[in-house]
Design an enzyme around this catalytic site. Structure first.
Site, PDB file in Angstrom:
ATOM      1  N   ARG A 208      12.734  -0.999   6.810  1.00 13.25           N
ATOM      2  CA  ARG A 208      13.250  -1.490   8.085  1.00 13.25           C
ATOM      3  C   ARG A 208      14.753  -1.602   7.985  1.00 13.25           C
ATOM      4  NH1 ARG A 208       9.464  -0.431  10.467  1.00 13.25           N
ATOM      5  NH2 ARG A 208       8.075  -1.674  11.734  1.00 13.25           N
TER       6      ARG A 208
ATOM      7  N   GLU B  52      19.142   0.020  14.885  1.00  9.04           N
ATOM      8  CA  GLU B  52      18.775   1.356  15.379  1.00  9.04           C
ATOM      9  C   GLU B  52      18.314   1.272  16.842  1.00  9.04           C
ATOM     10  OE1 GLU B  52      15.668   1.957  12.316  1.00  9.04           O
ATOM     11  OE2 GLU B  52      14.217   2.111  13.959  1.00  9.04           O
TER      12      GLU B  52
ATOM     13  N   ARG C  52       0.815  -1.214   0.000  1.00 11.19           N
ATOM     14  CA  ARG C  52       0.000   0.000   0.000  1.00 11.19           C
ATOM     15  C   ARG C  52       0.850   1.268   0.000  1.00 11.19           C
ATOM     16  NH1 ARG C  52      -3.202  -3.442   4.340  1.00 11.19           N
ATOM     17  NH2 ARG C  52      -1.018  -3.770   4.863  1.00 11.19           N
ATOM     18  N   ILE C  53       1.989   1.246   0.711  1.00 14.11           N
ATOM     19  CA  ILE C  53       2.837   2.448   0.740  1.00 14.11           C
ATOM     20  C   ILE C  53       3.569   2.588  -0.600  1.00 14.11           C
ATOM     21  CG2 ILE C  53       4.750   3.617   1.914  1.00 14.11           C
ATOM     22  CD1 ILE C  53       3.867   2.095   4.489  1.00 14.11           C
TER      23      ILE C  53
ATOM     24  N   HIS D  28      13.800   7.348  11.993  1.00 11.57           N
ATOM     25  CA  HIS D  28      12.598   6.511  11.884  1.00 11.57           C
ATOM     26  C   HIS D  28      11.326   7.342  12.128  1.00 11.57           C
ATOM     27  CE1 HIS D  28      11.175   2.066  12.335  1.00 11.57           C
ATOM     28  NE2 HIS D  28      10.245   2.815  11.755  1.00 11.57           N
ATOM     29  N   ILE D  29      11.143   8.351  11.281  1.00  9.65           N
ATOM     30  CA  ILE D  29      10.009   9.272  11.479  1.00  9.65           C
ATOM     31  C   ILE D  29       9.057   9.313  10.276  1.00  9.65           C
ATOM     32  CG2 ILE D  29      11.128  10.790  13.180  1.00  9.65           C
ATOM     33  CD1 ILE D  29      11.742  12.732  10.810  1.00  9.65           C
TER      34      ILE D  29
HETATM   35  C1  8YV Z   1       6.288   3.177  13.513  1.00 10.14           C
HETATM   36  C2  8YV Z   1       6.865   1.976  11.352  1.00 10.14           C
HETATM   37  O1  8YV Z   1       6.003   4.441  13.935  1.00 10.14           O
HETATM   38  O2  8YV Z   1       4.605   1.420  11.138  1.00 10.14           O
HETATM   39  C3  8YV Z   1       5.760   1.045  11.052  1.00 10.14           C
HETATM   40  O3  8YV Z   1       6.053  -0.112  10.686  1.00 10.14           O
HETATM   41  O4  8YV Z   1       7.998   1.700  11.066  1.00 10.14           O
HETATM   42  C4  8YV Z   1       6.576   3.271  12.031  1.00 10.14           C
HETATM   43  O5  8YV Z   1       5.458   3.838  11.400  1.00 10.14           O
HETATM   44  C5  8YV Z   1       7.448   2.688  14.312  1.00 10.14           C
HETATM   45  O6  8YV Z   1       7.831   1.442  13.867  1.00 10.14           O
HETATM   46  C6  8YV Z   1       7.125   2.606  15.807  1.00 10.14           C
HETATM   47  O7  8YV Z   1       6.330   1.510  16.102  1.00 10.14           O
END
Ligand code: 8YV
Length: 329
Positions: A238, A267, A156-157, A285-286
């Site tokens: 990831r 990380e 989806r992303i 990771h934002i």
């Molecule tokens: C999260 C993410 O905010 O949704 C995910 O898989 O990587 C981020 O949107 C982060 O992993 C904290 O749980």
């Protein structure tokens, strides 16, 4: 007596208040980072837990959490969950898909543009007081418009990223475990190719695939060697999908032009080689961190937990159940 639940990391206070309508809640407002043993100690008497991607729920943790019936991740990715072990232990697993698609795709675009057009690198240089005169070749970067975008991971992303590429007149190539239906390919104006062809042809490569044993080091030394020396690489997915040590070497030797990274192997530690090279944009990771989306994720994780433990309008049927085969305790 209300059932007990744990919120493992600090979260919007409204989430804790919502949970408190149904449960006795132990939360972590100071956002302490608990070791696995500390997490287990807190889970011992809990029926449910809200986790983030930083808390691992695996067989060892489950062995110390005999009452646990649901773990609800505030993330779409759930590589921190051992889902088969959870199913075997009768623990429902949930995540927060969809609510973050557009925000994450916006951020992917921001990271791609900042990387290809050297925004953070030139800002650091300016702030350091180096700007004495304008020059025709200052911070020459790569164009986004009209270029070829390669997306690895067409979920989806990935689709939301591809749709944005139309506005930049880009050619979109994608690679995925399996080809997506033609209707989606047409809507995204995206063409399926093998991973190696994508790496050879793309001017910009974005990674948005889930992390699994099979996707570990999807991009390593050999894959980097296939990319154009002018190419950029963006990892939104990831840590572990890219071999960060190999990437740091490729950036140092200018075998690819630049990288934009929101996620890292191990990380919050960042490979020292990445911190030494100028041609990388690093963010902590934002990608999903807009105010509205993080609230939506927190509320969806909360909906999942309330439903999983048999309360609210979806009692017994959490909206984002990952293991429907689980035998509920
Ligand atoms: C999260 C993410 O905010 O949704 C995910 O898989 O990587 C981020 O949107 C982060 O992993 C904290 O749980």
């Amino acid at each position: 007596m209300k059932p007990k639940v744990l919120v493992a990391r600090a979260v919007f206070p409204e989430v804790v208040e919502r949970l408190a309508q149904y449960f006795e809640v132990e939360s972590n407002p100071r956002d302490e980072i608990w070791s696995p043993a500390e997490l287990v100690a807190r889970l011992h008497d809990k029926l449910g837990v809200i986790t983030t991607a930083s808390e691992r729920i695996d067989a060892d943790v489950l062995a110390g959490a005999p009452n646990l019936r649901a773990a609800c991740n505030m993330a779409v990715g759930y590589n921190n969950f051992d889902v088969p072990a959870m199913s075997a232990a009768g623990v429902m697993a949930t995540n927060t898909p969809d609510v973050l698609n557009e925000t994450t795709a916006d951020f992917g675009w921001a990271l791609l543009m900042a990387t290809a057009r050297r925004i953070t690198e030139s800002e650091r240089w300016l702030r350091a007081g180096h700007w004495q005169k304008w020059a025709y070749d200052m911070f020459l970067g790569a164009d986004i418009h009209g270029a070829t975008l390669g997306i690895i991971g067409m979920g989806r992303i990935g689709q939301a990223l591809a749709r944005r590429a139309s506005g930049f007149d880009m050619q979109v190539l994608y690679h995925n475990r399996s080809r997506v239906p033609e209707t989606i390919e047409q809507a995204c104006k995206a063409c399926y190719v093998g991973k190696e062809d994508l790496l050879r042809q793309a001017d910009h490569v974005i990674l948005v695939l889930p992390y699994t044993a099979a996707s570990h080091h999807t991009i390593g030394e050999a894959e980097l060697a296939l990319m154009k020396p002018t190419a950029t690489l963006v990892n939104l997915a990831r840590g572990g999908i890219v071999d960060d040590a190999a990437l740091a070497r490729a950036l140092r030797d200018k075998r690819i032009a630049a990288a934009g990274l929101d996620v890292f192997e191990g990380e919050p530690a960042v490979h020292p080689g990445l911190l030494e090279v100028p041609n990388v944009v690093l963010t902590p990771h934002i990608a999903s961190a807009s105010e509205a989306t993080r609230r939506a994720m927190a509320n969806l994780a909360t909906d999942n937990l309330i439903a999983a433990l048999g309360f609210g309008p979806n009692a017994g049927k959490p909206p984002c159940l990952l293991n429907p085969q689980v035998k509920q305790k």
